[in-house]
Write a protein that holds these residues in place. Structure first.
Motif, short mmCIF file in Angstrom:
data_model
loop_
_atom_site.label_atom_id
_atom_site.label_comp_id
_atom_site.label_asym_id
_atom_site.label_seq_id
_atom_site.Cartn_x
_atom_site.Cartn_y
_atom_site.Cartn_z
N THR A 1 41.42 15.00 58.32
CA THR A 1 42.41 14.97 59.40
C THR A 1 43.44 16.08 59.27
OG1 THR A 1 43.70 13.36 58.12
CG2 THR A 1 42.18 12.48 59.79
N ASP A 2 43.61 16.63 58.07
CA ASP A 2 44.57 17.71 57.85
C ASP A 2 43.93 18.72 56.89
OD1 ASP A 2 46.69 19.33 56.74
OD2 ASP A 2 48.14 17.86 57.46
N ILE A 3 43.47 19.85 57.44
CA ILE A 3 42.75 20.83 56.62
C ILE A 3 43.64 21.40 55.52
CG2 ILE A 3 41.81 23.16 56.63
CD1 ILE A 3 40.22 22.57 58.98
N ASP A 4 44.86 21.78 55.84
CA ASP A 4 45.73 22.41 54.84
C ASP A 4 46.00 21.48 53.68
OD1 ASP A 4 45.86 24.75 56.32
OD2 ASP A 4 47.72 24.18 57.36
N ASP A 5 46.26 20.23 53.98
CA ASP A 5 46.51 19.27 52.91
C ASP A 5 45.26 19.04 52.08
OD1 ASP A 5 48.46 17.28 51.75
OD2 ASP A 5 46.83 15.91 52.30
N GLU A 6 44.11 19.00 52.74
CA GLU A 6 42.84 18.80 52.03
C GLU A 6 42.53 20.00 51.14
OE1 GLU A 6 39.35 16.31 51.31
OE2 GLU A 6 41.39 15.97 52.08
N ILE A 7 42.77 21.21 51.64
CA ILE A 7 42.56 22.41 50.82
C ILE A 7 43.42 22.34 49.56
CG2 ILE A 7 42.99 24.89 50.70
CD1 ILE A 7 42.22 25.04 53.66
N HIS B 1 41.94 20.04 47.00
CA HIS B 1 40.76 20.61 46.35
C HIS B 1 41.15 21.72 45.38
CE1 HIS B 1 37.44 19.09 49.26
NE2 HIS B 1 38.52 18.32 49.36
N GLU B 2 42.12 22.55 45.78
CA GLU B 2 42.57 23.62 44.88
C GLU B 2 43.16 23.04 43.60
OE1 GLU B 2 43.69 27.29 47.91
OE2 GLU B 2 45.20 25.73 47.54
N GLY B 3 43.77 21.88 43.71
CA GLY B 3 44.32 21.23 42.52
C GLY B 3 43.25 20.86 41.50
N TRP B 4 42.00 20.73 41.97
CA TRP B 4 40.88 20.42 41.07
C TRP B 4 40.07 21.67 40.73
CZ3 TRP B 4 40.20 16.11 38.36
CH2 TRP B 4 40.89 14.96 38.75
N GLY B 5 40.55 22.85 41.12
CA GLY B 5 39.89 24.08 40.71
C GLY B 5 39.08 24.80 41.76
N ALA B 6 39.08 24.31 43.00
CA ALA B 6 38.37 25.00 44.08
C ALA B 6 39.21 26.14 44.62
CB ALA B 6 38.03 24.01 45.20
N SER B 7 38.59 27.00 45.41
CA SER B 7 39.31 28.11 46.02
C SER B 7 38.78 28.37 47.42
CB SER B 7 39.19 29.38 45.17
OG SER B 7 37.83 29.73 44.98
N VAL B 8 39.64 28.96 48.26
CA VAL B 8 39.26 29.29 49.63
C VAL B 8 38.45 30.59 49.64
CG1 VAL B 8 40.11 29.95 51.91
CG2 VAL B 8 41.24 28.12 50.64
N THR C 1 40.12 28.53 62.17
CA THR C 1 41.09 27.57 62.68
C THR C 1 40.71 26.14 62.36
OG1 THR C 1 41.59 29.06 64.51
CG2 THR C 1 42.28 26.76 64.76
N GLU C 2 39.44 25.78 62.55
CA GLU C 2 39.04 24.39 62.40
C GLU C 2 38.01 24.18 61.29
OE1 GLU C 2 37.73 23.11 66.23
OE2 GLU C 2 39.76 22.96 67.02
N ARG C 3 37.76 25.22 60.48
CA ARG C 3 36.75 25.10 59.44
C ARG C 3 37.04 26.12 58.36
NH1 ARG C 3 30.71 26.50 59.15
NH2 ARG C 3 29.68 24.64 58.35
N VAL C 4 36.89 25.72 57.11
CA VAL C 4 37.14 26.64 56.01
C VAL C 4 36.01 26.54 55.00
CG1 VAL C 4 38.60 24.93 54.85
CG2 VAL C 4 38.76 27.33 54.20
N MET C 5 35.54 27.71 54.54
CA MET C 5 34.55 27.72 53.47
C MET C 5 35.28 27.71 52.14
SD MET C 5 31.63 30.56 52.45
CE MET C 5 30.36 29.99 53.60
N MET C 6 34.85 26.82 51.26
CA MET C 6 35.45 26.67 49.94
C MET C 6 34.43 27.03 48.86
SD MET C 6 38.54 25.47 50.60
CE MET C 6 39.06 24.88 48.98
N SER C 7 34.94 27.30 47.67
CA SER C 7 34.10 27.51 46.50
C SER C 7 34.58 26.54 45.42
CB SER C 7 34.23 28.95 46.00
OG SER C 7 33.53 29.13 44.79
#
Length: 244
Positions: A199-205, A208-215, A220-226
């Protein structure tokens, strides 16, 4: 073919298996089952409610990947049907069969074991709601139309009207925990990813970054993560309860 359940499988390199399981357990908000298999190579990411739709596998060679398990009453007859529609048999393990779609997407036909209750999305601290709910096949352009036709025929789930001719989702069965999305791509070889609805991409990112992922790439409505070892996946602004 009567598809009775779908599972997303994360195939993880042996050297990174423990840390990867920890990451995906945290991201999905699940617990981890005891390991199973001849070499303790399989485990289930168990949701706090509903039946599991995420599993992990330790692989001995290569970087691993992601594949889809299709649960059916009879994997043997289902594999014959899949071949008649254009799929190829990769391996026969008696209990299950590993297949390749016309577009090169890898999937397994496995025995149905009574799964029926969808897991509910999780509300995280801060209010964001999310769930891993989609498997995406990146399909080379020249194979895309054949791939769409194959999945429609195999699952009996037609695609709705195409608002975007390059991103086609099969009509979602509300009883299943996962949706299948086919994406036309300029890649030379097909690839498979999992996707998180949030429901909130920025908060979800940030979570995930807190667990070691990166953008990797943000729209606008979709982000690829690693993830921490470089596995690509997506977060998208969709309704976690309906997938819309």
């Amino acid at each position: 073919m009567h598809v009775q359940w779908l599972t997303a499988y994360l195939d993880l390199p042996g050297a990174d298996f423990g840390s990867e399981v920890t990451f995906w357990r945290a991201i999905s908000g699940s617990t981890v089952s005891p390991p199973r298999g001849d070499h303790k190579e399989f485990a289930t990411l168990e949701p706090f409610n509903g039946d599991a739709h995420l599993r992990v596998q330790r692989v001995s060679d290569g970087p691993g990947g992601t594949h889809l398990d299709i649960h059916v009453a009879d994997p043997v007859s289902a594999s014959l049907e899949a071949v008649s529609l254009g799929a190829s048999l990769i391996a026969d393990y008696r209990t299950h069969r590993v297949m390749s779609s016309p577009g090169g997407g890898v999937f397994c036909l496995v025995p149905y074991q009574g799964e029926s209750e969808r897991a509910r999305p999780i509300r995280w601290p801060g209010g964001t709601i999310s769930i891993i709910d989609q498997v995406c096949f990146d399909v080379p352009t020249e194979r895309f139309d054949a791939e769409v036709a194959f999945w429609e025929a195999l699952t009996g789930h037609p695609t709705p009207g195409r608002h975007d001719p390059d991103r086609v989702g099969l009509t979602r069965n509300p009883a299943l925990a996962l949706q299948v999305l086919l994406v036309r791509s300029d890649v030379a070889e097909p690839a498979t990813y999992i996707e998180v609805a949030a429901t909130d991409i920025d908060d979800e990112i940030e979570r995930h970054e807190g667990w070691g992922a990166s953008v990797v790439k943000q729209c606008t409505e979709r982000v690829m993560m690693s993830d921490p070892i470089g596995r690509r996946y997506f977060i998208s602004a969709r309704n976690p309860r309906t997938g819309a």
